[in-house]
Design an enzyme around this catalytic site. Structure first.
Site, mmCIF file in Angstrom:
data_model
loop_
_atom_site.group_PDB
_atom_site.id
_atom_site.type_symbol
_atom_site.label_atom_id
_atom_site.label_comp_id
_atom_site.label_asym_id
_atom_site.label_seq_id
_atom_site.Cartn_x
_atom_site.Cartn_y
_atom_site.Cartn_z
ATOM 1 N N ASP A 1 -12.043 -0.081 -6.809
ATOM 2 C CA ASP A 1 -12.049 1.337 -6.483
ATOM 3 C C ASP A 1 -10.828 1.994 -7.151
ATOM 4 O O ASP A 1 -9.970 1.316 -7.738
ATOM 5 C CB ASP A 1 -12.068 1.551 -4.959
HETATM 6 C C1 BGC Z 1 -13.779 6.345 -3.676
HETATM 7 C C2 BGC Z 1 -15.040 5.805 -4.312
HETATM 8 C C3 BGC Z 1 -15.373 6.581 -5.556
HETATM 9 C C4 BGC Z 1 -14.184 6.554 -6.490
HETATM 10 C C5 BGC Z 1 -14.417 7.263 -7.804
HETATM 11 C C6 BGC Z 1 -12.662 6.520 -4.670
HETATM 12 O O1 BGC Z 1 -11.588 7.211 -4.130
HETATM 13 O O2 BGC Z 1 -13.400 5.473 -2.633
HETATM 14 O O3 BGC Z 1 -16.095 5.849 -3.392
HETATM 15 O O4 BGC Z 1 -16.525 6.065 -6.144
HETATM 16 O O5 BGC Z 1 -13.090 7.160 -5.830
HETATM 17 O O6 BGC Z 1 -14.458 8.619 -7.654
#
Ligand code: BGC
Length: 711
Positions: free
Chosen positions: A266
């Site tokens: 993530d």
């Molecule tokens: C979130 C994810 C997301 C990623 C990209 C993160 O902060 O937890 O769910 O896909 O950002 O935007």
């Protein structure tokens, strides 16, 4: 001689730094400084030079097809290896046509709708040049304090798995749909929904048993349905951040599930293992991430800056790196990027299909099925002749689409007051009681029906938006009491991204839980209120009576001292100050139809492991309305080596009924439905007595017992 695959021959010609580049995802503004793309999260200083950024393998988010074409071209003009970038983005509940938020969609109990939502989202995203969507979120959620319950499908294993599976099919079904499909990255692996006290990013400490039984099945279903990628979660599991958790990424994913999907961290999460206290520095984090099985890092540069040193000093074999790069190149080949690096991006087509009539119609269909009617004391549907006062902060609020729709726009959709217009004698969005004047109060009092539109602002749910108090914010309960006291008849509409505490509100004449319904929110609510459509949503999460009951879910264990109202024993599992049961249970939701269940029949009262159990129930719609009923089948395994929940949803069907129609609805259970996963993820089944329960919610069921014998 063994023939090389296309990916292998590409990899053969790549330098070590080019290979490592493929394992890094960067935001678009690294390349285009005035990029329109919205990217969440605070960007660290990546400390990358021009040469490095032109080795990266993928980009997070893109503002438009024009921007995608521009960026891809610039990249290929500068990259020595000529491997196109993959574009990935968060398409949570639609691209430009916005659908109900996932927790609302789960209330439809209709995987076909989820498949359609994903299909249309894919079509729209594809034309903007997106190749991979970061969706669905398969995290099981039992704690409404967690802001991200809005992105998931609720507390039940089967419902979460079925909706996740359907979304993946809708996004990715290349064979069926051909052009316009995208790949998808499911998230967040694993157990993110169990963050302690519902505080986002917090520690997760769950037993292996609960992990396998409750949390892992939905990810597995989504992977089996064809997800090509899986994102790790921000939390620790067994004290190890998921980003570098070998047990999750290798033992479960690769060894147990034989899964070939690409793993991705993530946002900035590989860097954050240092903050977790799981790595000394970036060098250590890079090593631990790679060894654990993390393929791509998102929005950080730990791999780009450190992996080469690990290969050069012999800590990591280049051949192990090649395996990872092969997975990435294979996906680029599968998505057709080597044939056309601009695959999908089409400026004209994007304009043409996004927010098309057909897509908006699908959004309305999904919205109609996602609303849950929690109360109706013979008020709805309205006749159309009533004089209505529409009050509350959502009365003429355009922000109904819900949180995290990156390309969705609030200002292009209609408000409730615009849609209800001709029925309204009074409208006010004032949310504070003392702001209403005497004259206004008189006008409200004179209306036949008051519609009170209240709830949480969209910004109160979503990532990093947890709440410790899940009651209605901003003294809206006072507004409710006021509306209740002066209205002849009161319809309450609640907008929210999570279950809220509704104790007071249950004396509404009608109570509709609307969540956030997307582009067609107001139109769908209008149709439901006036009976042009019939509510059919059911709750995907138990609604607690107070925060102290959390976590609360229907499929709990019995305990050794289950509460029994009739018993005089005080030493039973209960609270002194609140009932054990939720205010509204899982699977509950009313319809304008009145459904009567009878004649629950089993094909046998004893089956063996090779046999299946046929179940039938007769359901009669006792009035003239037409509508859907979600028929739910639960089982209980009374005795097992590892105790089983008092109830588990095993099947559900959404069935259409004409007025006064009776139908016999059938289900089938087999050994898989009667088996369970143990603390090593192995499936077990045991002889014994089971109960099968069929009904309209998790608490309103008919039941029969039967025996299961292994042979
Ligand atoms: C979130 C994810 C997301 C990623 C990209 C993160 O902060 O937890 O769910 O896909 O950002 O935007």
């Amino acid at each position: 001689m063994i023939k090389q695959t296309k990916a292998e021959s590409i990899i053969k010609n790549m330098s070590l730094s080019e290979k490592i580049g493929q394992m890094t995802q960067l935001p678009p503004y690294i390349y285009i400084h005035n990029s329109e793309a919205v990217v969440y999260g605070t960007m660290r200083n990546l400390q990358l030079n021009e040469t490095q950024i032109y080795t990266a393998g993928s980009v997070l988010g893109i503002g438009s097809p024009k921007e995608m074409i521009e960026l891809q071209k610039k990249y290929l003009d500068n990259a020595t290896h000529q491997i196109p970038l993959l574009f990935m983005a968060d398409i949570i509940h639609g691209y430009k046509t916005i659908f109900p938020v996932p927790i609302a969609l789960a209330s439809s109990f209709n995987p076909d709708i989820a498949r359609l939502v994903a299909r249309i989202s894919a079509l729209e995203a594809y034309t903007s040049g997106i190749h991979i969507v970061f969706s669905p979120m398969c995290d099981l959620t039992r704690d409404p304090r967690w802001g991200r319950v809005v992105e998931g499908f609720g507390e039940d294993v089967l419902l979460t798995s079925s909706m996740s599976e359907a979304m993946v099919e809708g996004y990715t079904n290349f064979q069926k749909f051909g052009e316009g499909s995208v790949a998808c990255c499911i998230k967040h692996f694993a157990g993110y929904g169990a963050c302690e006290a519902g505080r986002d990013y917090n520690t997760v400490d769950i037993s292996r048993l609960s992990l396998y039984r409750d949390y892992l099945p939905a990810y597995k279903k989504a992977l089996d349905a064809g997800a090509d990628m899986i994102m790790t979660s921000f939390n620790t599991l067994d004290g190890v951040p998921a980003t570098i958790n070998k047990f999750l990424l290798r033992d479960v994913l690769r060894e147990l599930w034989l899964c070939k999907a690409i793993t991705i961290a993530d946002y900035d999460a590989l860097n954050q293992v240092i903050e977790h206290g799981a790595a000394f520095d970036q060098m250590d984090a890079a090593y631990k991430g790679f060894k654990a099985g993390l393929d791509i890092e998102m929005a950080s540069s730990v791999y780009m800056n450190m992996l080469e040193k690990h290969v050069n000093n012999g800590n990591i074999e280049e051949s192990a790196l090649d395996e990872v790069v092969k997975r990435i190149i294979d996906l680029k080949i599968k998505l057709g990027l080597f044939d056309n690096p601009y695959s999908g991006a089409n400026i004209e087509k994007e304009k043409q299909i996004c927010l098309s009539e057909e897509h908006l119609e699908a959004s309305k269909k999904a919205a109609l099925e996602s609303v849950v009617m929690l109360e109706n004391k013979q008020l709805l549907p309205l006749k159309g002749t009533e004089k209505i006062a529409l009050i509350g902060p959502y009365a003429n609020n355009r922000s109904l689409i819900g949180p995290w729709s990156w390309m969705g726009k609030d200002d292009i959709h209609l408000t409730l007051s615009e849609v209800f217009d001709k029925h309204l004698v009074f409208v006010s969005k004032k949310s504070v009681l003392s702001d209403y004047t005497k004259e206004e109060i008189e006008e409200i009092r004179s209306a036949d029906v008051v519609i009170l539109a209240i709830g949480e602002d969209a910004s109160l749910s979503g990532e990093a938006h947890s709440r410790s108090d899940i009651s209605l914010p901003n003294k809206q309960e006072d507004l409710y009491s006021f509306a209740r006291s002066i209205s002849k008849k009161l319809v309450t509409l609640i907008f929210a991204g999570r279950p809220l505490l509704l104790n007071k509100l249950s004396d509404s004449d009608a109570l509709l839980y609307c969540w956030f319904l997307g582009s067609q929110s107001s139109e769908a609510i209008y149709d439901l209120c006036f009976g042009f459509a019939n509510p059919s949503g059911k709750l995907p999460m138990s609604f607690p009576r107070n925060v102290g009951q959390i976590p609360i879910y229907y499929n709990h264990f019995n305990t050794g001292r289950p509460f029994n109202k009739a018993s005089k024993n005080v030493y039973l599992s209960k609270y002194l100050d609140v009932k054990n049961e939720p205010l509204y249970p899982f699977g509950f939701g009313l319809s304008y139809c009145v459904f009567h269940y009878e004649d629950l029949k089993l094909s046998s009262y004893s089956i063996t492991s090779k046999e299946k159990l046929d179940i039938s129930v007769k359901i009669t719609n006792k009035n003239n309305y037409r509508g859907f009923e979600v028929v739910q089948v639960y089982i209980r395994d009374y005795v097992a080596e590892i105790v089983r929940p008092i109830k588990e949803l095993k099947k559900f069907k959404k069935v259409w009924f004409e007025g006064f129609e009776s139908k016999v609805v059938d289900f089938e259970l087999n050994i898989d439905d009667l088996s369970y996963l143990d603390d090593s993820g192995n499936s077990r089944c045991e002889n014994g007595k089971f109960s099968v329960m069929v009904g309209t919610s998790s608490i309103d069921v008919l039941s029969e017992d039967f025996y299961f014998l292994i042979n």
